[in-house]
Design an enzyme around this catalytic site. Sequence first.
Site, PDB file in Angstrom:
ATOM      1  N   ALA A 123      -9.912  -2.673  -0.571  1.00 56.06           N
ATOM      2  CA  ALA A 123     -10.022  -4.037  -0.036  1.00 56.06           C
ATOM      3  C   ALA A 123      -9.343  -5.017  -0.984  1.00 56.06           C
ATOM      4  O   ALA A 123      -9.907  -5.378  -2.016  1.00 56.06           O
ATOM      5  CB  ALA A 123     -11.490  -4.404   0.176  1.00 56.06           C
ATOM      6  N   ILE A 156      -8.904  -4.765   6.662  1.00 54.66           N
ATOM      7  CA  ILE A 156      -9.180  -3.591   5.829  1.00 54.66           C
ATOM      8  C   ILE A 156      -9.158  -2.324   6.684  1.00 54.66           C
ATOM      9  O   ILE A 156     -10.046  -2.111   7.515  1.00 54.66           O
ATOM     10  CB  ILE A 156     -10.519  -3.736   5.081  1.00 54.66           C
ATOM     11  N   GLN A 241       3.359   4.407  -4.891  1.00 50.91           N
ATOM     12  CA  GLN A 241       3.084   5.494  -3.952  1.00 50.91           C
ATOM     13  C   GLN A 241       2.642   4.954  -2.598  1.00 50.91           C
ATOM     14  O   GLN A 241       2.997   5.509  -1.553  1.00 50.91           O
ATOM     15  CB  GLN A 241       2.017   6.436  -4.512  1.00 50.91           C
ATOM     16  N   GLU A 242       1.877   3.847  -2.589  1.00 48.57           N
ATOM     17  CA  GLU A 242       1.443   3.281  -1.321  1.00 48.57           C
ATOM     18  C   GLU A 242       2.636   2.886  -0.468  1.00 48.57           C
ATOM     19  O   GLU A 242       2.679   3.159   0.739  1.00 48.57           O
ATOM     20  CB  GLU A 242       0.539   2.070  -1.562  1.00 48.57           C
ATOM     21  N   GLN A 336      13.785   0.110  25.562  1.00 51.56           N
ATOM     22  CA  GLN A 336      14.796  -0.397  26.487  1.00 51.56           C
ATOM     23  C   GLN A 336      15.470   0.746  27.248  1.00 51.56           C
ATOM     24  O   GLN A 336      15.693   0.648  28.462  1.00 51.56           O
ATOM     25  CB  GLN A 336      15.853  -1.206  25.718  1.00 51.56           C
ATOM     26  N   LEU A 337      15.763   1.825  26.560  1.00 57.01           N
ATOM     27  CA  LEU A 337      16.413   2.962  27.211  1.00 57.01           C
ATOM     28  C   LEU A 337      15.470   3.681  28.173  1.00 57.01           C
ATOM     29  O   LEU A 337      15.922   4.337  29.116  1.00 57.01           O
ATOM     30  CB  LEU A 337      16.938   3.943  26.165  1.00 57.01           C
ATOM     31  N   GLY A 339      13.539   2.038  30.069  1.00 61.96           N
ATOM     32  CA  GLY A 339      13.406   1.141  31.215  1.00 61.96           C
ATOM     33  C   GLY A 339      11.947   0.814  31.478  1.00 61.96           C
ATOM     34  O   GLY A 339      11.138   0.704  30.557  1.00 61.96           O
ATOM     35  N   GLY A 364       2.599  -4.828   1.666  1.00 61.03           N
ATOM     36  CA  GLY A 364       3.583  -5.822   1.253  1.00 61.03           C
ATOM     37  C   GLY A 364       4.626  -6.019   2.336  1.00 61.03           C
ATOM     38  O   GLY A 364       5.259  -5.060   2.784  1.00 61.03           O
ATOM     39  N   GLU A 367       9.434  -9.432   3.457  1.00 64.56           N
ATOM     40  CA  GLU A 367       9.846 -10.575   2.631  1.00 64.56           C
ATOM     41  C   GLU A 367       9.392 -10.412   1.175  1.00 64.56           C
ATOM     42  O   GLU A 367      10.146 -10.722   0.238  1.00 64.56           O
ATOM     43  CB  GLU A 367       9.276 -11.867   3.227  1.00 64.56           C
TER      44      GLU A 367
END
Length: 380
Positions: A123, A156, A241-242, A336-337, A339, A364, A367
Amino acid sequence: MEGLYREEHHIFREAFRRFVEREIAPHMERWEDEGVVSRDVWRTMGEAGFLCPWLSEEYGGSGADFLYSVIITEELAKAGAVSVMAPLHSDIVAPYIAALGTEEQKRRWLPAAARGEMILAVAMTEPNTGSDVAALRTRAVREGLEWVINGQKTFISNGILADLVVVACRTGTVESGAKGISLIVVERGAPGFYRGRNLKKMGLHAQDTAELIFEDCRVPAENLLGTLNHGFYHMMDQLQQERLMACIMGQAMAEAMLAMTIAYARGRTAFGQPIASFQHNAFTIVDMATEVKLGRTFLERLIADHMAGKDIVTDVSMAKAWIGEMANRVAYRCVQLHGGYGYMEEYPISRFYRDVRPIPIFAGTTEVMKLIVAKRMQLM
């Protein structure tokens, strides 16, 4: 990457793939409706050795290398089962305990985690902090033999099911910023520890994402994990690692979406010919295939470097930004392909489209990843 894999890795992948087909895939629709994965599957995974496989045998694992975790993460992602947050439990939270825990803490918590009897969560995020971990306000004050925690966390993962939560708390002054944060373990049933809502999300409907509330929550003083006021730096150590795990999820999902879309485009006809044969569609598929292959090449090098103990913070931040966004570009084009059928729940691409969206957000945002890279390149 093929050079890293040995025969036992391929055998393990096939065994875990069969496990997913038998124990997870048939239940995904029900779990999505219920908003939570059954605790039974955690215990079943633990019994089969699919949780925390990297742990040493004395803590309930099998001492496996990191590739086993890669395989588990990839196969869950390819099956559209990223809502089963075993990689979070095994490869993001458990390493905190293994790296920072006292011997008593490790023996108390890790074997139960490996058996699937104790589900783990971490958390960090708060309603007003987002990716700015150093600004968190959940506070822990030492009173005798206890820590008293007050505050709120949000978004969380595993928040409803979790039996143990590693909570980032401010133990120093607000002005101390990153230098005043500690990690404290809160277990299910702790006085003053409450679960808020199981949050309704755009995707990952089977994954319990919750608010956690601490109102004069009391935990034993020995539940401090790692060094007092050093929690921010502990988190930074684990984030490599995360973020790599997030890259693995996104890459595997992109590969699965591409494969299902190629199969669909070859079989679906319009104006008397397969839709894959129209030049625009063929070029779109080629563009996706190129990006997916680039992502795989980058990811394989990162995994090898991570296993070799190298510092990959810059490169994994680049990958987290690029692969996450690439997977979402692939998702958009694949729908989209397909449909109109791509918008239908009975087609897997619909779930993948929803579930891949948070990859550029959690661990993260894109940005923030770019900000990290820019600073490490001394551009800012």
